[in-house]
Design an enzyme around this catalytic site. Sequence first.
Site, PDB file in Angstrom:
ATOM      1  N   CYS A 103       0.823  -1.216   0.000  1.00  0.00           N
ATOM      2  CA  CYS A 103       0.000   0.000   0.000  1.00  0.00           C
ATOM      3  C   CYS A 103       0.849   1.254   0.000  1.00  0.00           C
ATOM      4  CB  CYS A 103      -0.906   0.038   1.228  1.00  0.00           C
ATOM      5  SG  CYS A 103      -1.959  -1.387   1.448  1.00  0.00           S
ATOM      6  N   HIS A 121      -6.577   2.393   4.812  1.00  0.00           N
ATOM      7  CA  HIS A 121      -7.042   1.445   3.795  1.00  0.00           C
ATOM      8  C   HIS A 121      -7.782   0.322   4.490  1.00  0.00           C
ATOM      9  CE1 HIS A 121      -7.439  -1.291   0.575  1.00  0.00           C
ATOM     10  NE2 HIS A 121      -6.446  -2.070   0.914  1.00  0.00           N
ATOM     11  N   HIS A 123     -10.669  -3.086   4.190  1.00  0.00           N
ATOM     12  CA  HIS A 123     -11.375  -4.079   3.393  1.00  0.00           C
ATOM     13  C   HIS A 123     -12.822  -4.161   3.873  1.00  0.00           C
ATOM     14  CE1 HIS A 123      -7.555  -6.482   1.970  1.00  0.00           C
ATOM     15  NE2 HIS A 123      -7.483  -5.198   1.713  1.00  0.00           N
ATOM     16  N   GLU A 148     -27.301  12.338   6.254  1.00  0.00           N
ATOM     17  CA  GLU A 148     -26.577  13.178   7.216  1.00  0.00           C
ATOM     18  C   GLU A 148     -25.078  12.892   7.235  1.00  0.00           C
ATOM     19  OE1 GLU A 148     -27.650  15.660   8.830  1.00  0.00           O
ATOM     20  OE2 GLU A 148     -26.141  16.043  10.382  1.00  0.00           O
ATOM     21  N   HIS A 205     -12.410  -5.084  -3.494  1.00  0.00           N
ATOM     22  CA  HIS A 205     -11.214  -4.997  -2.683  1.00  0.00           C
ATOM     23  C   HIS A 205     -11.455  -4.186  -1.394  1.00  0.00           C
ATOM     24  CE1 HIS A 205      -6.619  -3.936  -2.642  1.00  0.00           C
ATOM     25  NE2 HIS A 205      -7.134  -3.886  -1.456  1.00  0.00           N
TER      26      HIS A 205
END
Lengths: 238, 238, 238, 238
Positions: A103, A121, A123, A148, A205
Amino acid sequence: MSNQEDQPDPTGNNDHLIKSADSQHPANLIPELCRKFWTLGWVTGTGGGASIRNDDLVYLAPSGVQKELMKPEDIYVLALSQQVDPKQRIYLRSPPAFKPSQCTPLFIAAFTKRNAGCCIHTHSQWAVLVTLLLETVQSDLFEINNIEQIKGFGKGFQKQGNLGYHDTLKIPVIENTPHEEDLTESLEEAMNKYPDTYAVLVRRHGIYVWGETVHKAKTQAERFDRPLFMEGNSADVF
Amino acid sequence: MSNQEDQPDPTGNNDHLIKSADSQHPANLIPELCRKFWTLGWVTGTGGGASIRNDDLVYLAPSGVQKELMKPEDIYVLALSQQVDPKQRIYLRSPPAFKPSQCTPLFIAAFTKRNAGCCIHTHSQWAVLVTLLLETVQSDLFEINNIEQIKGFGKGFQKQGNLGYHDTLKIPVIENTPHEEDLTESLEEAMNKYPDTYAVLVRRHGIYVWGETVHKAKTQAERFDRPLFMEGNSADVF
Amino acid sequence: MSNQEDQPDPTGNNDHLIKSADSQHPANLIPELCRKFWTLGWVTGTGGGASIRNDDLVYLAPSGVQKELMKPEDIYVLALSQQVDPKQRIYLRSPPAFKPSQCTPLFIAAFTKRNAGCCIHTHSQWAVLVTLLLETVQSDLFEINNIEQIKGFGKGFQKQGNLGYHDTLKIPVIENTPHEEDLTESLEEAMNKYPDTYAVLVRRHGIYVWGETVHKAKTQAERFDRPLFMEGNSADVF
Amino acid sequence: MSNQEDQPDPTGNNDHLIKSADSQHPANLIPELCRKFWTLGWVTGTGGGASIRNDDLVYLAPSGVQKELMKPEDIYVLALSQQVDPKQRIYLRSPPAFKPSQCTPLFIAAFTKRNAGCCIHTHSQWAVLVTLLLETVQSDLFEINNIEQIKGFGKGFQKQGNLGYHDTLKIPVIENTPHEEDLTESLEEAMNKYPDTYAVLVRRHGIYVWGETVHKAKTQAERFDRPLFMEGNSADVF
């Protein structure tokens, strides 16, 4: 899998960069965030993670670690200004037993292109479900308004204020790639096409979410998850 | 129900095998894993469990214990090399108040046939739901591809590297039996038929997941649960 | 609402009955169980609870308490042998600030009619959903077989062994009443009609689950919740 | 966004108002409640919150704080009797680094119009889903009866006793507004139209729940969430 050309710091391990009694230090915060994300089901197996930038320094969770068990000693540190070639990444501090996260270039894109202070990040199952629902209508854009939760997002990069209730939150969806680092180009393209977004969904992903601070990135990640849950749980309602 | 012919260690209880100040010792890790699995809803009632192998020694949770309350003193230990007859299992160490788990031969199959270091058995609701969905199409194989989670699985026994995003993860489904130990034969057959699998689903029951290490087995178990959730929650999407 | 004729212990409050350093003492166990049940979502608001019997003594959570905050001092104690008139219940020990639970006669039914050692009452959302699904087919009996979870249940009162995988678990459903104590008669009728059941579902309300011990009652309650989840989540599958 | 005309306390910060060793002090209770609500998924990002009234004093969570990390030092305090102009709110105590919550006038409406002792605002996903379901039938009233959970609600303002099982719980739904403080008028109108309600749903936003005490408000909030879950999860059943 790590990038084989990554260079460990040759002059010592600079462990002082990840040792601090301050609970708000990035090397302490990243493990704490990852523990919370594990509890939320956002980071399963070794997938997902978080990175924090403090001026020029970037703190990164390693690849392949059980996210709820991460320790400050597991954290990588690099200086943005020292990065010349993404294939020859220079680390100020590397944990002895891990590999850099794939990443990394995606987190760095948020830091350099959007001046983010934190990038998360996940999943998230709702994120994945929504990209599947959008796939059935061949869409690469998640849009939602009149809810909202979207009021928690800034109007966009270098803009003042937050989205209003009647504004439309748009999150681009990029297609997944076999190697996570290969997402970088399309993530940057999505950032260019949607300069005000604070997140990019990755089909089948997960999601990348960033913000100026840890507080902003984390609360935006939490706020994204809710409309995605709504959409995923009641596609016929919206 | 225990196997009546199980032999307790006749020469003393070898409690030193389950006493360690190291949090990573199997006798400490198994209770910690089971507490996490209870929180995840994977082990309800007394169902489900985990076993760890350290060279020749195998550590096993007992039958019938509340999984979130397990203690190191509750752990069985046996030596693989001493097992001659599955009906005459020899234990190096037996807890005074419990019975051996019926999962024992299934865990041992993963250790001996796949050289696993850890095997986890859960009653994950998503695992059960997926076996029910597959039953409606008379299938005994769960297949999924193009989903990020599968990248967390190795390519298979004695193979290098992990599955790619476009590869297909295949998990065989075996039919449940009245007695858990009677699953052993069909589990071994499924292992033979799908030599690269790291898991076997058990219809209307749960899943067995193993790996070379505790880390691998646990993170694979977490990764399996997510695609099963996807399938169970959106069967029309895939 | 308490029964107005309930008699507090006239000779002192017998606080020794609820003070113990043993974590397994009923006055310590009931609050711990209720904290777990709150986390599981089984006891929301002040609804639901648990009671433990130790020979002649019965320990009861009070009415109207926040279940995750319960303390040993909140526990009622009564002696079964002293109960002559359900409308004139005699307590050995009463907490100063609470009222007896309306569940009291239902818990006592499990103790006296089934010799239970523990009875749990939850407002499990899956239990309620299943009673609603059964209502659409005008059924007052939940039946399930060929599902691993049912193997955690005993064959029935005063019978040896557990249900087999191919046996059918039957849980009667009784209709709810405005006052919980008024469920007692139909609960006892359901016990008479299904003498081997360890649970009774209450339509649009929840479930009562009991067992010979705290361990049995708790693990059965956990095991019940899973098939109810299955049924509630995939009514078309079974 | 804060009200620009809000006046900080000019004579000192009155930190004594939020310092107490008593776990039941409002400045300690609000952070504890918010941590629980975060765990329940009721307060995501920085949305949602809670306020407690103690006679004339009102304790308020600030705007924009991560709810699971709130500390007593983050709490605002005001005296109801000192409030003359909602646009010129007077605070006895203001945290140095935060802004007042936009929920403030809504909490105050519950305190002044209903004499509430606590008011909770959540972004419960079930609350939002139900407002979306009701929208499809153009309804601004959630009604439910014959469900045990409703027995946890009082009959209404200044009335004795609780709703019965056969009574109908009615929760008005108001339309959301771009600025949360602009909900005040319609919330008050809903209170006038449904004087016995203890909650108001806000379309595509969440729910406000109040009660005479923290105990009542919290347990009612928990009880509301369950029928909303039922309705959201099985709209075809009711």
